[in-house]
Scaffold this active site. Structure first.
Site, mmCIF file in Angstrom:
data_model
loop_
_atom_site.group_PDB
_atom_site.id
_atom_site.type_symbol
_atom_site.label_atom_id
_atom_site.label_comp_id
_atom_site.label_asym_id
_atom_site.label_seq_id
_atom_site.Cartn_x
_atom_site.Cartn_y
_atom_site.Cartn_z
ATOM 1 N N HIS A 123 0.809 -1.221 0.000
ATOM 2 C CA HIS A 123 0.000 0.000 0.000
ATOM 3 C C HIS A 123 0.844 1.273 0.000
ATOM 4 O O HIS A 123 0.540 2.252 0.686
ATOM 5 C CB HIS A 123 -0.951 -0.002 1.194
ATOM 6 N N HIS A 197 -9.929 1.459 1.087
ATOM 7 C CA HIS A 197 -9.770 0.312 1.974
ATOM 8 C C HIS A 197 -10.857 0.277 3.044
ATOM 9 O O HIS A 197 -10.575 0.034 4.229
ATOM 10 C CB HIS A 197 -8.386 0.343 2.622
ATOM 11 N N GLU A 336 -11.608 -4.016 -2.705
ATOM 12 C CA GLU A 336 -10.681 -2.958 -3.103
ATOM 13 C C GLU A 336 -10.473 -2.987 -4.623
ATOM 14 O O GLU A 336 -9.746 -3.824 -5.141
ATOM 15 C CB GLU A 336 -9.341 -3.138 -2.399
#
Length: 383
Positions: A123, A197, A336
């Protein structure tokens, strides 16, 4: 066979106009203030967004009987979010999911992103976009409340090349649809994968595990991964495996199956390869989620090529909601929409690179069809 839920109470076309309000939410260690912005549809759905991390703090949605509750996991205080490593509700970038060993080469030049997950970059590295304070601008129209968030990521940020300007717009319309539009503009070539998220529990954060939720994913292939969650290579067919959600199935029906992919991840944590969008409309349905107890239904529509399905396998009770609820394993599901994981190192995957003079645009919509099911008049749905 599931009993039908109670008849949905429609979101009313009449009611107060959409509104955007703000409230102080705390102060960052450097002294910068954080604001909580509330988007109110005027018809029963409300979203609370922080300008720290672009975090979706709450999303209040009525159930089939009209009782509202938040359908996303959130934390109590800013300090809780500063300590959070589960990315609850955050905007993710510069690159969502994982880059193997944090390394990639672009146009002959090597780059290194700080590793933060089993030797890989997750991420966006140790200080991704979820750790940034975004510049917020409220926007209003007769039919929607919106919040624009802007962020500049400088050249070399977390090892990524080139300055990147990112805009995220949350829009909540009068039909209860929450739309997220993401735009990235680069000054030199750089890989980009932006996502959101949110952890969804349609029964509410105190509703227990989501294993009884019915999930459908509009994909017939997924990316198998190694024991550190890096894709092994080509996509694999879901047919005949516990990864087949082409028709709605309870999440918990096969999550404990003796399958190496499930055993390694402790549940689902895999990227589904979405079907190509229809001609003339890049936005297509990717997933459906239904909680039979509350009657709430969620549809996710997106322009992205992949959908990471994560069943909260690492939730262990250490995080608590504002009401004190402990978030336990499988207590929520993340859907996601994103580029493929490790695509900067995989020329056979969709190209994630944004180059100067171009921009990456993506749209994801979170629709709640149980609110529209009995809506009066034509055009009751968002599309």
């Amino acid at each position: 066979m599931q009993a039908p839920p109670p008849r949905a109470r429609a979101v009313r076309a009449a009611g107060p106009p959409p509104a955007v309000t703000r409230a102080a939410y705390g102060t960052l260690p450097g002294g910068a203030p954080v604001t909580r912005w509330t988007l109110d549809s005027g018809t029963g759905v409300r979203a609370e967004v922080l300008d720290y991390g672009g975090i979706l703090h709450r999303l209040d949605v009525p159930d089939a009987a009209g009782r509202p509750d938040t359908v996303v996991l959130g934390l109590d205080t800013l300090d809780d979010y500063l300590a959070d490593t589960a990315y609850l509700g955050a905007l993710i970038g510069r690159y969502a999911n994982r880059i193997a060993h944090g390394r990639f080469a672009l146009d002959g030049h090597p780059h290194q992103v700080p590793v933060n997950d089993r030797g890989h970059a997750l991420h966006g590295g140790t200080e991704g976009f979820d750790r940034r304070r975004w510049r917020a601008t409220p926007q209003l129209s007769p039919d929607a409340a919106a919040l624009r968030l802007d962020l500049r990521s400088p050249h070399g940020d977390m090892g990524f090349p080139g300055t990147l300007d990112v805009t995220a717009v949350y829009t909540l319309d009068r039909h209860g649809t929450l739309r997220l539009e993401l735009t990235a503009r680069a000054r030199r070539a750089t890989p980009v994968s932006l996502t959101h998220h949110a952890y969804f529990n349609l029964a509410g954060p105190a509703g227990g595990p989501v294993l009884g939720h019915l999930l459908a994913v509009d994909a017939d292939a997924y990316l198998p991964v190694d024991t550190t969650a890096i894709p092994l290579g080509p996509a694999a067919a879901t047919a005949g495996t516990p990864f087949d959600f082409r028709r709605p199935r309870p999440i918990g029906e096969r999550i404990g199956a003796d399958h190496p992919q499930l055993l390694a991840a402790g549940g689902y944590d895999h990227c589904y390869v979405l079907a190509p969008p229809p001609a003339g409309d890049p936005l297509r349905r990717a997933a459906r989620l239904h909680d039979p107890r509350s009657g709430r239904r969620l549809e996710l529509w997106t322009t992205e090529p992949g959908l990471q399905v994560y069943t909260g396998n690492a939730l262990d009770g250490s995080l608590r909601g504002p009401d004190g609820t402990r978030y336990l394993r499988h207590g929520a599901i993340c859907l996601e929409a994103q580029q493929f994981p490790d695509a900067p190192n995989r020329p056979d995957y969709p190209d994630p690179v944004v180059r100067p003079g171009t921009e990456r645009r993506s749209t994801t919509e979170f629709r709640f069809p149980h609110l529209r099911a009995a809506a009066p008049g034509p055009g009751a749905g968002s599309r």
